[in-house]
Write a protein that holds these residues in place. Structure first.
Motif, mmCIF file in Angstrom:
data_model
loop_
_atom_site.group_PDB
_atom_site.id
_atom_site.type_symbol
_atom_site.label_atom_id
_atom_site.label_comp_id
_atom_site.label_asym_id
_atom_site.label_seq_id
_atom_site.Cartn_x
_atom_site.Cartn_y
_atom_site.Cartn_z
ATOM 1 N N ASN A 139 42.537 45.853 40.987
ATOM 2 C CA ASN A 139 41.859 46.805 40.305
ATOM 3 C C ASN A 139 41.477 48.074 40.574
ATOM 4 O O ASN A 139 41.075 49.144 40.069
ATOM 5 C CB ASN A 139 40.677 45.951 39.485
ATOM 6 N N GLY A 140 41.260 47.928 41.977
ATOM 7 C CA GLY A 140 40.597 48.816 42.734
ATOM 8 C C GLY A 140 40.082 48.659 43.859
ATOM 9 O O GLY A 140 40.522 47.685 44.874
ATOM 10 N N PHE A 141 38.960 49.320 44.430
ATOM 11 C CA PHE A 141 38.645 49.237 45.769
ATOM 12 C C PHE A 141 36.922 48.697 45.682
ATOM 13 O O PHE A 141 36.334 49.301 44.974
ATOM 14 C CB PHE A 141 38.490 50.384 46.651
ATOM 15 N N SER A 142 36.540 47.844 46.857
ATOM 16 C CA SER A 142 35.157 47.413 46.678
ATOM 17 C C SER A 142 34.268 48.977 47.031
ATOM 18 O O SER A 142 34.906 49.945 47.631
ATOM 19 C CB SER A 142 34.797 46.590 47.781
ATOM 20 N N ARG A 143 32.958 48.937 46.676
ATOM 21 C CA ARG A 143 32.392 50.021 47.105
ATOM 22 C C ARG A 143 32.208 50.379 48.470
ATOM 23 O O ARG A 143 32.463 51.504 48.871
ATOM 24 C CB ARG A 143 30.930 50.093 46.500
ATOM 25 N N GLU A 144 32.369 49.335 49.543
ATOM 26 C CA GLU A 144 32.347 49.890 50.865
ATOM 27 C C GLU A 144 33.597 50.195 51.383
ATOM 28 O O GLU A 144 33.563 50.954 52.102
ATOM 29 C CB GLU A 144 31.962 48.207 51.417
ATOM 30 N N VAL A 145 34.659 49.813 50.797
ATOM 31 C CA VAL A 145 36.038 50.103 51.333
ATOM 32 C C VAL A 145 36.040 51.576 50.661
ATOM 33 O O VAL A 145 36.787 52.446 51.426
ATOM 34 C CB VAL A 145 37.081 49.183 50.425
ATOM 35 N N GLU A 146 35.734 51.768 49.445
ATOM 36 C CA GLU A 146 35.924 53.022 48.845
ATOM 37 C C GLU A 146 35.175 54.416 49.829
ATOM 38 O O GLU A 146 35.414 55.080 50.229
ATOM 39 C CB GLU A 146 35.376 53.249 47.350
ATOM 40 N N SER A 147 33.885 53.747 50.068
ATOM 41 C CA SER A 147 33.240 54.537 51.152
ATOM 42 C C SER A 147 33.724 54.894 52.419
ATOM 43 O O SER A 147 33.875 55.806 52.866
ATOM 44 C CB SER A 147 31.761 53.945 51.360
ATOM 45 N N ILE A 148 34.365 53.950 52.850
ATOM 46 C CA ILE A 148 35.003 54.160 54.298
ATOM 47 C C ILE A 148 36.116 54.963 53.999
ATOM 48 O O ILE A 148 36.431 56.113 54.931
ATOM 49 C CB ILE A 148 35.617 52.585 54.922
ATOM 50 N N LEU A 149 37.004 54.763 53.032
ATOM 51 C CA LEU A 149 38.041 55.707 52.567
ATOM 52 C C LEU A 149 37.824 57.148 52.544
ATOM 53 O O LEU A 149 38.429 58.146 52.804
ATOM 54 C CB LEU A 149 39.046 55.062 51.702
ATOM 55 N N LEU A 150 36.721 57.394 51.747
ATOM 56 C CA LEU A 150 36.277 58.419 51.499
ATOM 57 C C LEU A 150 35.681 59.488 52.482
ATOM 58 O O LEU A 150 35.927 60.809 52.522
ATOM 59 C CB LEU A 150 35.203 58.668 50.121
ATOM 60 N N ASN A 151 35.225 58.655 53.450
ATOM 61 C CA ASN A 151 34.572 59.403 54.739
ATOM 62 C C ASN A 151 35.644 59.660 55.881
ATOM 63 O O ASN A 151 35.043 60.018 57.022
ATOM 64 C CB ASN A 151 33.295 58.608 54.989
ATOM 65 N N ALA A 172 45.974 42.668 50.134
ATOM 66 C CA ALA A 172 44.897 42.195 49.315
ATOM 67 C C ALA A 172 45.165 40.891 48.695
ATOM 68 O O ALA A 172 46.204 40.702 47.925
ATOM 69 C CB ALA A 172 44.680 43.138 48.349
ATOM 70 N N ASP A 173 44.302 39.978 48.609
ATOM 71 C CA ASP A 173 44.533 38.637 47.707
ATOM 72 C C ASP A 173 43.289 38.476 47.009
ATOM 73 O O ASP A 173 42.892 37.471 46.278
ATOM 74 C CB ASP A 173 44.636 37.511 48.758
ATOM 75 N N THR A 174 42.487 39.639 46.457
ATOM 76 C CA THR A 174 41.541 39.525 45.425
ATOM 77 C C THR A 174 41.629 40.589 44.668
ATOM 78 O O THR A 174 42.496 41.499 44.696
ATOM 79 C CB THR A 174 40.299 39.786 46.344
ATOM 80 N N PRO A 175 41.030 40.704 43.424
ATOM 81 C CA PRO A 175 41.210 41.777 42.628
ATOM 82 C C PRO A 175 40.784 43.092 42.946
ATOM 83 O O PRO A 175 41.178 44.094 42.321
ATOM 84 C CB PRO A 175 40.177 41.391 41.214
ATOM 85 N N GLU A 176 40.033 43.245 43.900
ATOM 86 C CA GLU A 176 39.621 44.678 44.677
ATOM 87 C C GLU A 176 40.155 44.537 46.154
ATOM 88 O O GLU A 176 39.980 43.410 46.565
ATOM 89 C CB GLU A 176 38.028 44.854 44.431
ATOM 90 N N VAL A 177 40.408 45.565 46.660
ATOM 91 C CA VAL A 177 40.520 45.616 48.100
ATOM 92 C C VAL A 177 39.198 45.470 48.813
ATOM 93 O O VAL A 177 38.313 46.317 48.371
ATOM 94 C CB VAL A 177 41.298 46.928 48.390
ATOM 95 N N GLU A 178 39.184 44.448 49.534
ATOM 96 C CA GLU A 178 37.807 44.024 50.296
ATOM 97 C C GLU A 178 37.990 44.662 51.834
ATOM 98 O O GLU A 178 39.141 44.762 52.209
ATOM 99 C CB GLU A 178 37.305 42.738 50.309
ATOM 100 N N VAL A 179 36.864 44.919 52.435
ATOM 101 C CA VAL A 179 36.843 45.195 54.016
ATOM 102 C C VAL A 179 37.807 44.225 54.741
ATOM 103 O O VAL A 179 38.331 44.620 55.582
ATOM 104 C CB VAL A 179 35.478 45.500 54.494
ATOM 105 N N HIS A 180 37.651 43.022 54.543
ATOM 106 C CA HIS A 180 38.131 42.131 55.295
ATOM 107 C C HIS A 180 39.734 41.997 55.339
ATOM 108 O O HIS A 180 40.460 41.726 55.989
ATOM 109 C CB HIS A 180 37.941 40.534 54.808
#
Length: 180
Positions: A139-151, A172-180
């Motif tokens: 579905n998307g990226f976690s807030r933490e991942v999105e922050s990393i990618l945007l910066n 990814a094995d979750t509905p969102e891309v997570e940092v792990h």
């Protein structure tokens, strides 16, 4: 490869060199008739082919390798490079006359690090693309991942971003891309 570039661009006649296909082969210029040909990394074209390319642009025609008749060119040409062609001209690495012939309507695309607003759009574009290819539904990226990618500064520009999203989609094995 540099040795095959000329035959790829201009095509060749049957028997023009060892390994030539029976019946010859159309080149990219001929295949682009009535359309547009995009030449990426124009700054990497060797000087001897720059001369031939300039001649094609000036005369609006070319000959296939081993050919004796001219083929009229009726196509637009768009070129791109990440190299500084003006500096290359000054160093004698790129023909000045070809540079001015190609530089009719220059269009500069700033690096991705200067277009932060485009990163999020591209992230979701590529995620949707890889979801389809990999038959996933991320579905998307976690807030933490999105922050990393945007910066992140994206020195490899859009290609690096695309590869990163592809990696994320594979892993990814979750509905969102997570940092792990």
């Amino acid at each position: 490869p540099e040795t095959l570039l000329e035959s790829e661009l201009f095509g060749y006649e049957e028997g023009s060199f060892t390994g030539a296909k029976k019946g010859g082969k159309l080149g990219k210029f001929e295949l682009a008739q009535q359309g547009t040909l995009f030449l990426d990394e124009i700054g990497d074209i060797p000087l001897h082919l720059q001369v031939k390319l300039l001649r094609v642009l000036e005369e609006r025609s070319f000959e296939r390798i081993g050919g004796i008749s001219s083929v009229k060119l009726e196509a637009r040409l768009i070129t791109a490079t990440n190299r500084d062609l003006e500096s290359m001209v000054k160093r004698g690495e790129f023909r000045e006359d070809l540079y001015y012939r190609l530089n009719v309507i220059p269009f500069f695309v700033p690096p991705l690090r200067n277009r932060i607003e485009d990163i999020k759009v591209l992230l979701f574009h590529f995620l949707n693309y890889y979801n389809k290819i990999l038959h996933k539904s991320i579905n998307g990226f976690s807030r933490e991942v999105e922050s990393i990618l945007l910066n992140y500064p994206w020195p490899g520009n859009v290609r690096e971003l695309q590869n990163t999203v592809e990696y994320c989609a594979h892993m990814a094995d979750t509905p969102e891309v997570e940092v792990h």
